[in-house]
Design an enzyme around this catalytic site. Sequence first.
Site, mmCIF file in Angstrom:
data_model
loop_
_atom_site.group_PDB
_atom_site.id
_atom_site.type_symbol
_atom_site.label_atom_id
_atom_site.label_comp_id
_atom_site.label_asym_id
_atom_site.label_seq_id
_atom_site.Cartn_x
_atom_site.Cartn_y
_atom_site.Cartn_z
ATOM 1 N N ASN A 109 0.863 -1.180 0.000
ATOM 2 C CA ASN A 109 0.000 0.000 0.000
ATOM 3 C C ASN A 109 0.896 1.225 0.000
ATOM 4 O O ASN A 109 1.482 1.564 1.035
ATOM 5 C CB ASN A 109 -0.914 -0.004 1.228
ATOM 6 C CG ASN A 109 -1.859 1.186 1.237
ATOM 7 O OD1 ASN A 109 -1.795 2.059 0.373
ATOM 8 N ND2 ASN A 109 -2.756 1.232 2.205
ATOM 9 N N PRO A 110 1.045 1.912 -1.127
ATOM 10 C CA PRO A 110 2.036 2.991 -1.215
ATOM 11 C C PRO A 110 1.614 4.290 -0.542
ATOM 12 O O PRO A 110 2.411 5.233 -0.500
ATOM 13 C CB PRO A 110 2.178 3.189 -2.726
ATOM 14 C CG PRO A 110 0.838 2.818 -3.277
ATOM 15 C CD PRO A 110 0.321 1.698 -2.399
ATOM 16 N N HIS A 111 0.401 4.369 -0.006
ATOM 17 C CA HIS A 111 -0.115 5.644 0.483
ATOM 18 C C HIS A 111 -0.050 5.785 2.003
ATOM 19 O O HIS A 111 -0.355 6.857 2.518
ATOM 20 C CB HIS A 111 -1.565 5.819 0.038
ATOM 21 C CG HIS A 111 -1.744 5.724 -1.454
ATOM 22 N ND1 HIS A 111 -1.215 6.640 -2.329
ATOM 23 C CD2 HIS A 111 -2.385 4.792 -2.217
ATOM 24 C CE1 HIS A 111 -1.518 6.304 -3.572
ATOM 25 N NE2 HIS A 111 -2.218 5.181 -3.533
ATOM 26 N N GLY A 171 0.027 -0.658 6.494
ATOM 27 C CA GLY A 171 -0.471 -0.527 7.848
ATOM 28 C C GLY A 171 -1.491 -1.595 8.182
ATOM 29 O O GLY A 171 -1.676 -2.576 7.451
ATOM 30 N N ASP A 172 -2.191 -1.390 9.292
ATOM 31 C CA ASP A 172 -3.172 -2.376 9.744
ATOM 32 C C ASP A 172 -4.355 -2.488 8.787
ATOM 33 O O ASP A 172 -4.974 -3.545 8.690
ATOM 34 C CB ASP A 172 -3.673 -2.008 11.142
ATOM 35 C CG ASP A 172 -2.580 -2.146 12.188
ATOM 36 O OD1 ASP A 172 -1.849 -3.153 12.149
ATOM 37 O OD2 ASP A 172 -2.446 -1.241 13.037
ATOM 38 N N GLU A 204 -7.818 -5.891 5.282
ATOM 39 C CA GLU A 204 -8.424 -6.217 3.988
ATOM 40 C C GLU A 204 -8.007 -7.608 3.516
ATOM 41 O O GLU A 204 -8.824 -8.394 3.030
ATOM 42 C CB GLU A 204 -8.021 -5.184 2.936
ATOM 43 C CG GLU A 204 -8.850 -3.928 2.922
ATOM 44 C CD GLU A 204 -8.561 -3.081 1.688
ATOM 45 O OE1 GLU A 204 -8.089 -3.648 0.678
ATOM 46 O OE2 GLU A 204 -8.799 -1.864 1.738
ATOM 47 N N GLY A 264 0.130 3.023 12.977
ATOM 48 C CA GLY A 264 -0.055 2.281 14.215
ATOM 49 C C GLY A 264 0.654 0.942 14.243
ATOM 50 O O GLY A 264 1.333 0.599 15.200
#
Length: 241
Positions: free
Chosen positions: A96-98, A154-155, A160, A188
Amino acid sequence: MSILLELTLITHTTHRQPVRVYLSDARDQVRHIAVHVLRPTAYPRPATGVDTRRPRFESWTFCAPSIEAAHDARRLLRQWLAVDRARDATYLAIVNPHVGKRRASRILRTIVEPMLALAMVGAETVVTRGRMRAFEVARDTDLAAYRGALIVGGDGVVHEFFNGLLARTDDRDAALQFPVAHVAAGTGNGLAASLNAVPAEYAVLAALNEWTQPIDVLDTRHCFPSPSPPQPAAHHPPAHA
């Protein structure tokens, strides 16, 4: 050939310090054995709390007197350390690049890909360009083609991916046994913190060595009562004087 293993070195002070080691040889110099060490910044690591300090990376190269001697040395090390990882393993990397101020792409480029290259294993990278992309990959991908998944983010993207595994209709039990490593790149990073594997190096190393830790998955569903049909308004005839 490459070997990924864990050694315990005993110094002259009898202080035992664990180090994580790769043994690999250059394809064009098969007499050379390279030893790459991930050494914890402090040992022992804290028994409580979350250790966020990145390990140090150190390397040495040894040259055997012959190709046969190098082969024998690697074979003995593999036998001694019970290292029997498939050399043709391929991992599924979800990025997830964002998230995390866009750290995921940098962690993939500077940590994940170099460690996979040292271990001489492949990876198929999927970049999530939108919501539910990780869900779709986990739900529809042939998991048998991969040794495990590296979730760089991230989490949210981990959540997902787990939901996608739960949504599979072919072999749900096999999907729930599929190894997933959270390479923490978010803000987080709750799952990685719970496993005390916040530094990305530890997560990749665990995936390569197939060190797994079962976790509980809770599937919750919200059931809302059906709305009642609207009731007609009461009609009161006008009062007469």
